[in-house]
Design an enzyme around this catalytic site. Structure first.
Site, mmCIF file in Angstrom:
data_model
loop_
_atom_site.group_PDB
_atom_site.id
_atom_site.type_symbol
_atom_site.label_atom_id
_atom_site.label_comp_id
_atom_site.label_asym_id
_atom_site.label_seq_id
_atom_site.Cartn_x
_atom_site.Cartn_y
_atom_site.Cartn_z
ATOM 1 N N GLY A 189 14.670 11.803 25.286
ATOM 2 C CA GLY A 189 14.269 10.518 25.874
ATOM 3 C C GLY A 189 13.226 10.704 26.952
ATOM 4 O O GLY A 189 12.814 11.826 27.259
ATOM 5 N N LYS A 211 24.963 6.129 25.298
ATOM 6 C CA LYS A 211 23.784 6.929 24.979
ATOM 7 C C LYS A 211 23.364 6.644 23.536
ATOM 8 O O LYS A 211 24.111 6.053 22.767
ATOM 9 C CB LYS A 211 24.074 8.422 25.137
ATOM 10 N N GLY A 239 20.055 5.440 22.744
ATOM 11 C CA GLY A 239 18.900 4.537 22.626
ATOM 12 C C GLY A 239 17.752 5.196 21.872
ATOM 13 O O GLY A 239 16.996 4.540 21.153
ATOM 14 N N GLY A 240 17.647 6.508 22.016
ATOM 15 C CA GLY A 240 16.588 7.251 21.313
ATOM 16 C C GLY A 240 17.049 7.764 19.947
ATOM 17 O O GLY A 240 16.302 8.464 19.261
ATOM 18 N N GLU A 262 23.360 14.930 20.835
ATOM 19 C CA GLU A 262 23.618 14.884 22.283
ATOM 20 C C GLU A 262 25.099 15.077 22.566
ATOM 21 O O GLU A 262 25.474 15.758 23.522
ATOM 22 C CB GLU A 262 23.135 13.545 22.856
ATOM 23 N N LYS A 307 19.935 1.808 35.098
ATOM 24 C CA LYS A 307 20.958 2.226 34.123
ATOM 25 C C LYS A 307 22.382 2.090 34.671
ATOM 26 O O LYS A 307 23.342 2.258 33.929
ATOM 27 C CB LYS A 307 20.731 3.682 33.710
HETATM 28 C C1 5RP Z 1 18.559 9.276 23.441
HETATM 29 C C2 5RP Z 1 19.330 8.917 24.638
HETATM 30 C C3 5RP Z 1 18.584 8.782 25.923
HETATM 31 O O1 5RP Z 1 19.096 9.680 26.834
HETATM 32 C C4 5RP Z 1 18.718 7.380 26.429
HETATM 33 O O2 5RP Z 1 18.286 6.490 25.417
HETATM 34 C C5 5RP Z 1 17.913 7.146 27.695
HETATM 35 O O3 5RP Z 1 16.562 7.244 27.409
HETATM 36 P P1 5RP Z 1 15.425 7.172 28.516
HETATM 37 O O4 5RP Z 1 15.604 8.356 29.388
HETATM 38 O O5 5RP Z 1 14.140 7.191 27.695
HETATM 39 O O6 5RP Z 1 15.576 5.873 29.258
HETATM 40 O O7 5RP Z 1 20.529 8.752 24.638
HETATM 41 O O8 5RP Z 1 19.353 9.240 22.279
#
Ligand code: 5RP
Length: 225
Positions: free
Chosen positions: A26, A93, A95-96, A102, A120
């Site tokens: 991310g 977690k 989002g990416g 992970e 967050k």
């Molecule tokens: C990816 C994740 C990321 O850690 C989460 O989406 C946060 O992303 P960012 O640091 O871009 O805000 O879980 O799968």
């Protein structure tokens, strides 16, 4: 400096010679990998395991050496981002789209350090749609089963195509609005056939580092994490 970058760079101070380091995914983990790359170029001796192809590719361009899972049982520290963090150190977690790797890496880590900006931090998880990784076989049925848990599920799409994870699976983003009991929901979700894993990380986090635009850094330690 960017708040995410401030938090991520602070986390790299916990990395020392000889450690096995888990690399998150991310835009916040990006800054941790960049900083770790600079420290490796200055002589820091570590070996890494990445949570996504994207992070592995980035780390390799920076000269960070890797170690395969076949050669280790434990990771010393993993630095990763999160989409939501509650006061009990529970996370959403994924989002990416990297939640499965992970979680495997986090579960193998002696310490999981989460790096975020203030946006967050939430009182209760659930406003961010919970990412759930599901296998492609029978995915319509799996999504209907998820709906029975009172969420609004959406199959993740990217440029009009179904998003496919590094593991060849799909992601369903499930909006719950409010998650009352993260542990109970985590267990219920993972019992649905077709679900590989979900983005709830319950009591896995040792430390949360929160960066702010004005340069302030807050650290929260979970004594039970
Ligand atoms: C990816 C994740 C990321 O850690 C989460 O989406 C946060 O992303 P960012 O640091 O871009 O805000 O879980 O799968």
């Amino acid at each position: 400096m960017d708040a995410k970058r401030i938090a991520a760079e602070q986390a790299v101070n916990y990395i020392h010679d000889g450690m096995i380091v888990g690399l998150g995914t991310g835009s916040t983990a990006y800054w941790a990998i960049q900083k770790l790359g600079s420290r490796v170029q200055e002589g820091l001796r570590i070996k890494a395991i990445a949570t996504s192809v994207q992070s592995e590719d980035l780390a390799k361009t920076l000269g960070i050496p890797f170690i395969p899972f076949s050669e280790i049982n434990e990771i010393d520290i993993t630095i990763d981002g999160a989409d939501e963090v509650d006061p009990n150190f529970n996370l959403i977690k994924g989002g990416g789209g990297a939640l499965l790797r992970e979680k495997i890496v986090a579960a193998a880590s002696k310490q999981l350090i989460i790096v975020v900006d203030k946006s967050k931090l939430v009182n209760r998880l659930g406003a961010f749609p919970l990412p759930i990784e599901i296998v492609t076989f029978g995915y319509d049925l799996t999504i209907r089963k998820l709906q029975l848990l009172k969420c609004e599920p959406k199959l993740r799409m990217i440029k009009n195509k179904i998003f496919v994870t590094d593991n060849g699976n799909y992601i369903v983003d499930c909006l719950f609005h409010e998650i009352e009991n993260p542990e109970e929901l985590h267990n219920k979700l993972n019992l649905i056939p077709g679900v590989v894993d979900n983005g709830l990380f319950v009591n896995m986090t040792r430390r949360v580092i929160v960066g702010s635009l004005n340069g302030d850094i807050q650290e929260h330690e979970n004594k039970n994490g």
